[in-house]
Design a protein around this motif. Structure first.
Motif, short mmCIF file in Angstrom:
data_model
loop_
_atom_site.label_atom_id
_atom_site.label_comp_id
_atom_site.label_asym_id
_atom_site.label_seq_id
_atom_site.Cartn_x
_atom_site.Cartn_y
_atom_site.Cartn_z
N GLU A 431 0.83 -1.20 0.00
CA GLU A 431 0.00 0.00 0.00
C GLU A 431 0.86 1.25 0.00
OE1 GLU A 431 -3.17 0.19 2.82
OE2 GLU A 431 -3.39 -1.98 2.87
N ARG A 432 0.34 2.31 -0.62
CA ARG A 432 1.06 3.58 -0.70
C ARG A 432 0.29 4.65 0.07
NH1 ARG A 432 6.16 2.49 -3.04
NH2 ARG A 432 5.81 0.44 -3.96
N LYS A 433 1.02 5.63 0.53
CA LYS A 433 0.42 6.73 1.28
C LYS A 433 0.77 8.05 0.61
CE LYS A 433 0.11 8.69 5.95
NZ LYS A 433 0.60 8.59 7.34
N VAL A 434 -0.23 8.90 0.40
CA VAL A 434 -0.02 10.22 -0.18
C VAL A 434 0.15 11.22 0.95
CG1 VAL A 434 -1.01 12.05 -1.60
CG2 VAL A 434 -1.36 9.65 -2.23
N LEU A 435 1.24 11.95 0.93
CA LEU A 435 1.50 12.98 1.93
C LEU A 435 1.26 14.34 1.30
CD1 LEU A 435 4.80 11.55 3.50
CD2 LEU A 435 2.45 11.23 4.27
N MET A 436 0.32 15.09 1.88
CA MET A 436 0.02 16.42 1.37
C MET A 436 0.97 17.43 1.99
SD MET A 436 -2.51 15.44 -0.52
CE MET A 436 -3.23 16.97 -1.12
N ASP A 437 1.40 18.42 1.18
CA ASP A 437 2.26 19.46 1.74
C ASP A 437 1.39 20.56 2.37
OD1 ASP A 437 1.37 21.24 -0.27
OD2 ASP A 437 2.97 20.63 -1.63
N PRO A 438 2.01 21.49 3.12
CA PRO A 438 1.22 22.52 3.82
C PRO A 438 0.34 23.35 2.89
CG PRO A 438 3.46 22.47 4.66
CD PRO A 438 3.44 21.56 3.47
N GLY A 439 0.75 23.49 1.62
CA GLY A 439 -0.04 24.28 0.69
C GLY A 439 -1.19 23.54 0.06
N GLY A 440 -1.36 22.27 0.43
CA GLY A 440 -2.46 21.49 -0.13
C GLY A 440 -2.07 20.67 -1.33
N GLY A 441 -0.80 20.79 -1.77
CA GLY A 441 -0.32 19.99 -2.88
C GLY A 441 0.17 18.63 -2.41
N ILE A 442 0.68 17.83 -3.33
CA ILE A 442 1.16 16.49 -3.01
C ILE A 442 2.66 16.57 -2.72
CG2 ILE A 442 1.40 14.13 -3.83
CD1 ILE A 442 -1.04 14.72 -5.64
N GLY A 443 3.03 16.32 -1.47
CA GLY A 443 4.43 16.43 -1.08
C GLY A 443 5.23 15.19 -1.41
N ALA A 444 4.64 14.02 -1.20
CA ALA A 444 5.36 12.77 -1.44
C ALA A 444 4.38 11.62 -1.51
CB ALA A 444 6.39 12.52 -0.34
N ILE A 445 4.81 10.53 -2.13
CA ILE A 445 4.07 9.28 -2.13
C ILE A 445 5.04 8.21 -1.68
CG2 ILE A 445 2.86 7.59 -3.54
CD1 ILE A 445 1.96 9.89 -5.34
N GLU A 446 4.72 7.54 -0.59
CA GLU A 446 5.64 6.58 -0.02
C GLU A 446 4.89 5.33 0.42
OE1 GLU A 446 5.83 8.21 4.58
OE2 GLU A 446 7.27 9.03 3.12
N PRO A 447 5.60 4.20 0.53
CA PRO A 447 4.92 2.97 0.99
C PRO A 447 4.52 3.08 2.45
CG PRO A 447 7.29 2.60 0.71
CD PRO A 447 7.00 3.96 0.18
N ARG A 448 3.39 2.47 2.76
CA ARG A 448 2.96 2.42 4.16
C ARG A 448 3.84 1.41 4.90
NH1 ARG A 448 -1.89 4.81 5.43
NH2 ARG A 448 -3.21 5.40 3.67
N LYS A 449 4.29 1.80 6.06
CA LYS A 449 5.11 0.90 6.86
C LYS A 449 4.24 -0.19 7.48
CE LYS A 449 8.45 4.51 8.11
NZ LYS A 449 9.03 5.30 9.24
N SER A 450 4.81 -1.38 7.55
CA SER A 450 4.13 -2.48 8.22
C SER A 450 4.87 -2.77 9.52
CB SER A 450 4.13 -3.73 7.33
OG SER A 450 3.48 -4.79 7.98
N LEU A 451 4.25 -2.42 10.64
CA LEU A 451 4.86 -2.54 11.94
C LEU A 451 4.19 -3.65 12.74
CD1 LEU A 451 4.95 1.27 12.87
CD2 LEU A 451 6.80 -0.07 11.85
N GLU A 452 4.90 -4.15 13.73
CA GLU A 452 4.31 -5.14 14.62
C GLU A 452 3.13 -4.54 15.37
OE1 GLU A 452 6.05 -8.68 17.34
OE2 GLU A 452 6.56 -6.65 18.03
N ALA A 453 3.18 -3.22 15.62
CA ALA A 453 2.06 -2.55 16.28
C ALA A 453 0.78 -2.66 15.45
CB ALA A 453 2.40 -1.09 16.53
N HIS A 454 0.91 -2.57 14.12
CA HIS A 454 -0.25 -2.77 13.25
C HIS A 454 -0.82 -4.17 13.44
CE1 HIS A 454 1.72 0.53 10.80
NE2 HIS A 454 0.47 0.96 10.88
#
Length: 769
Positions: A431-454
């Motif tokens: 899965e991927r996660k879209v990170l919005m920048d402060p201006g409302g644009g798209i800052g980055a797209i990165e994979p969602r981390k899979s943690l033991e907590a999940h």
């Protein structure tokens, strides 16, 4: 036509009698009126003149092609178009083929509980009309051509014309709209338009603008388009907001006081609502040495959203919340979803909790449900909780390590033993996660981390869901299960065919079990085929659905399973909560007899709304990624072939997880056939192959944010002929000139002057017969 119960004396009626008849009937044609009053000959002619006069005076209005009604009236049943959606989200319809006096009517929920996606602007409906306290109301009987006459698109202006270009890349409906209608619109505006009837036979269709939605260059356009394209309901009516504002925290009466139990919430860092809390401690029962007691407390939404209220009707219509990178369309108003129903740290909250007892090997020994009042002792993010367990506690997690976090993890490790014995399907999802920048644009797209907590929270929620299903079955209370069917025989045969091509045997008569799938995934996990096997196993699975009939959950390898843990965002879970309240006599707001009678309908509806949201979220993600990559057209990327079709290759980029198409017409100088058994495109002349799962390098040729489309150019070379594969059948397309290549488009003919049949470079001809 609705007839009066008593036929009047024969003869031409006076004006008031005629209007009274039409008022009772709703509408009628001239012939029906004449028959009702027993008119013949000259009286019929006089009736026509009376109707003409009344129409000219404005006392009558036309309804349909031949019908008439008292001005301002509506027939009992009629065809209407959705013409307006107000700021509260209320939908209004207007009768089709009616004069201007015909009033608009508020579309209200169907009393029979029938459900489906909310109608959208321009949809055509068959409705039942009646007068309400505040005007005319329409109840949906049937959708006639919902969505087929609507186009969601972008305005493109020129001196000569104004066009609406569809945002759906599968649609070809470019519309021309009159300049007069588009005067206030700007190039790049997102609009909803309707296809006009009677369009010209050739060329673009004609359309009219229904509403303006936004701008294509708005960073939020991705979610706006997805919401409107899939008919995701937005906002709440005034009645619903008012009901939500009137809710109060329940007292302790009839509830167990859990406020001293150190429950905590663990959620994504950006979560705004918290609907589940957990706690674990050692079992002090000497008969369960090494065992654990695990508590899962869930927001008691049923205390606020009660059957028959506007809140309940709207929550049922929405079915679930829909999540985008820049917004959420919630199932419940914010005052509840982020307020009274959210298990906020340090605040008293109503809950429905389950106390589960596990032995040291993770086997559940018992459980019981309570309706309580709780207070969250900490609100942690997944990363925060994981960091603490990994040896990096902070000011919040440090003080609760020994009392809360270590017991939670130790209990999970015991539960994990039981999970491993159960062997649920272990497909890895990138899965991927879209990170919005402060201006409302798209800052980055990165994979969602899979943690033991999940995985800890997931397993505790799964066990709570199992307990809910078991309790309702034991109490003989009907419920909505979450069911997942085993893969079909056809899907297993296709999987076996594919696995043969990579040397992994799977007998076609072999039973498909989660353990067998997991063994396959383990055998290929560290090899070159790991990703493609994971992808093919995923595609072999059926879709999970909601149903009042239990067939088990194949993927989780469970005999019974229900959704109980997210009633803030899933209506299915709210139904299960009500079922538990009824079954355990925990209050008067449990499942009603009418809801039990409608469980099949509700299950079908929430399955549909879930798929609607999934499609909208997926489409929005495609558009976010296209917008993110728009500035990188011309760049090269490593990727992997994730789809092989007759019209090209789908390639997923390693960096962003973006999926785009390499058209088959750009792959080379020969005709490629699709071998669905081996998931490959195979050159008819050379036998060279493009296969599913192969790593490749591509160049980004086109990125279109408004449609979410990505187009790639293949830079890698195809694989050589497979010596074990049957020789391709050589058709006329493959019999080219010496050297095995046809000339490029527009190039010289073969020397013998014969026209090559279908042999132009890059041209993909029709289906082979």
């Amino acid at each position: 036509m609705t007839r009066s119960p008593k036929r009047p004396p024969a003869g031409l009626p006076d004006r008031e009698t005629l209007l009274a008849f039409l008022r009772d009937a709703g509408s009628a044609e001239k012939g029906d009126i004449a028959r009702h009053f027993g008119l013949k000959g000259g009286d019929r002619r006089a009736l026509r003149e009376m109707i003409r006069d009344l129409e000219a005076e404005g006392a009558l209005g036309k309804r349909g092609r031949k019908g008439f009604s008292e001005a301002g009236g509506l027939p009992p049943v009629g065809v209407a178009d959705v013409v307006e959606r107000d700021v509260d989200g209320e939908i209004y319809v207007r009768l089709v083929e009616a004069s201007d006096d015909a009033p608009r009517a508020l579309l209200v929920p169907d009393r029979g509980g029938r459900a489906g996606p909310a109608p959208g602007m321009g949809d055509r409906l068959l409705c039942k009309f009646q007068r309400g306290e505040e005007g005319w109301e329409a109840r949906l009987i049937k959708r006639l051509d919902a969505g087929t006459n609507r186009v969601l698109g972008v305005i493109r202006k020129s001196n000569r014309e104004v066009r609406v270009e569809p945002v759906d890349r599968r649609s070809k409906d470019v519309l021309l709209v009159p300049h007069a209608q588009a005067g206030d619109l700007k190039d790049g505006d997102l609009v909803l338009a309707a296809i006009e009837k009677g369009e010209q036979r050739y060329g673009p269709k004609r359309g009219k603008i229904l509403e303006t939605i936004g701008r294509e260059d708005d960073p939020r356009a991705a979610s706006l388009i997805a919401i409107h394209a899939h008919g995701v309901p937005t906002g709440f009516s005034e009645a619903v907001e008012a009901e939500a504002q009137d809710q109060e925290l329940p007292s302790l009466k009839g509830r167990e006081d859990l406020r001293d139990l150190p429950l905590i919430t663990i959620d994504p860092a950006d979560a705004r609502d918290h609907d589940d809390a957990v706690h674990a401690h050692r079992d002090d029962d000497p008969k369960n040495e090494g065992g654990w007691v695990v508590w899962v407390a869930i927001a008691d939404v049923s205390a606020y959203v009660r059957v028959g209220t506007a809140l309940d009707r709207e929550a049922r219509a929405k079915g679930n919340s829909t999540y985008f990178a820049d917004r959420v369309e919630p199932m419940l108003p914010e005052v509840l979803s982020n307020g009274l129903c959210s298990l906020k740290e340090g605040e008293n909250r109503a809950c429905l909790a389950v106390r589960m007892v596990f032995d040291k090997d993770g086997r559940k020994l018992s459980h019981r449900f309570v309706r309580g009042l709780m207070r969250s002792h900490a609100s942690l993010s997944y990363e925060q909780a994981q960091g603490a367990i990994d040896g990096q506690p902070d000011d919040v997690t440090g003080p609760i390590m020994d009392r809360i976090l270590y017991p939670l993890w130790n209990a999970y490790h015991a539960m994990l033993k039981g999970r491993l014995k159960r062997s649920p399907l272990l497909i890895e999802s990138a899965e991927r996660k879209v990170l919005m920048d402060p201006g409302g644009g798209i800052g980055a797209i990165e994979p969602r981390k899979s943690l033991e907590a999940h995985r800890l929270i997931e397993e505790m929620m799964i066990q709570a869901n199992v307990c809910a299903a078991e309790t309702l079955e034991q109490k003989r209370t009907p419920l909505i299960y979450r069911v997942h069917e085993a893969p079909s025989q056809e899907k297993i045969f296709n999987l076996a065919d594919f696995l043969q091509t990579i040397g992994k045997p799977w007998a076609k008569g072999e039973l498909a079990t989660t353990k067998r799938f997991n063994r396959l995934l383990d055998e290929t996990r560290d090899g070159p085929h790991a990703e493609v096997v994971n992808e093919v196993v995923l595609r072999t699975q059926m879709q999970a659905i909601y149903s009042p009939e239990n067939i088990g959950h194949f993927g989780l390898n469970l005999d019974r399973y229900a959704h109980f843990t997210s009633p803030i965002r899933r209506y299915s879970d709210l139904i299960v909560h009500r079922g538990l309240i009824r079954a355990l006599n925990l209050g008067k707001d449990g499942l009603t007899d009418r809801e039990i009678a409608e469980l099949a309908t509700i299950a079908e509806q929430v399955t549909q709304t879930e798929r609607r949201s999934m499609a909208a979220e997926r489409d929005a993600m495609d558009r976010y990624i296209a917008a993110f990559l728009e500035d990188r057209v011309g760049a090269t990327f490593p990727g992997r072939i994730t789809g092989v079709t007759r019209f090209g290759l789908f390639v997923r980029l390693e960096e962003t997880g973006a999926d785009g198409l390499v058209p088959v017409s750009t792959l080379g100088d020969e005709y490629f056939t699709h071998d669905d058994r081996t998931h490959a495109l195979v050159g008819e002349r050379t036998g060279r192959r493009w296969t599913l799962g192969r790593s490749v390098e591509v160049r980004l040729v086109e990125a279109t944010p408004v449609t979410g489309g990505l187009l790639f150019e293949m830079l890698s070379e195809p694989q050589p002929r497979d010596p074990n594969a049957p020789s391709p059948r050589l058709g006329m397309r493959a019999r080219g000139p010496k050297g095995g290549r046809y000339p490029k488009r527009g190039g010289p003919r073969p020397r013998d002057g014969a026209k090559p049949s279908g042999g132009l470079k890059g041209v993909r001809k029709g289906k082979r017969r």
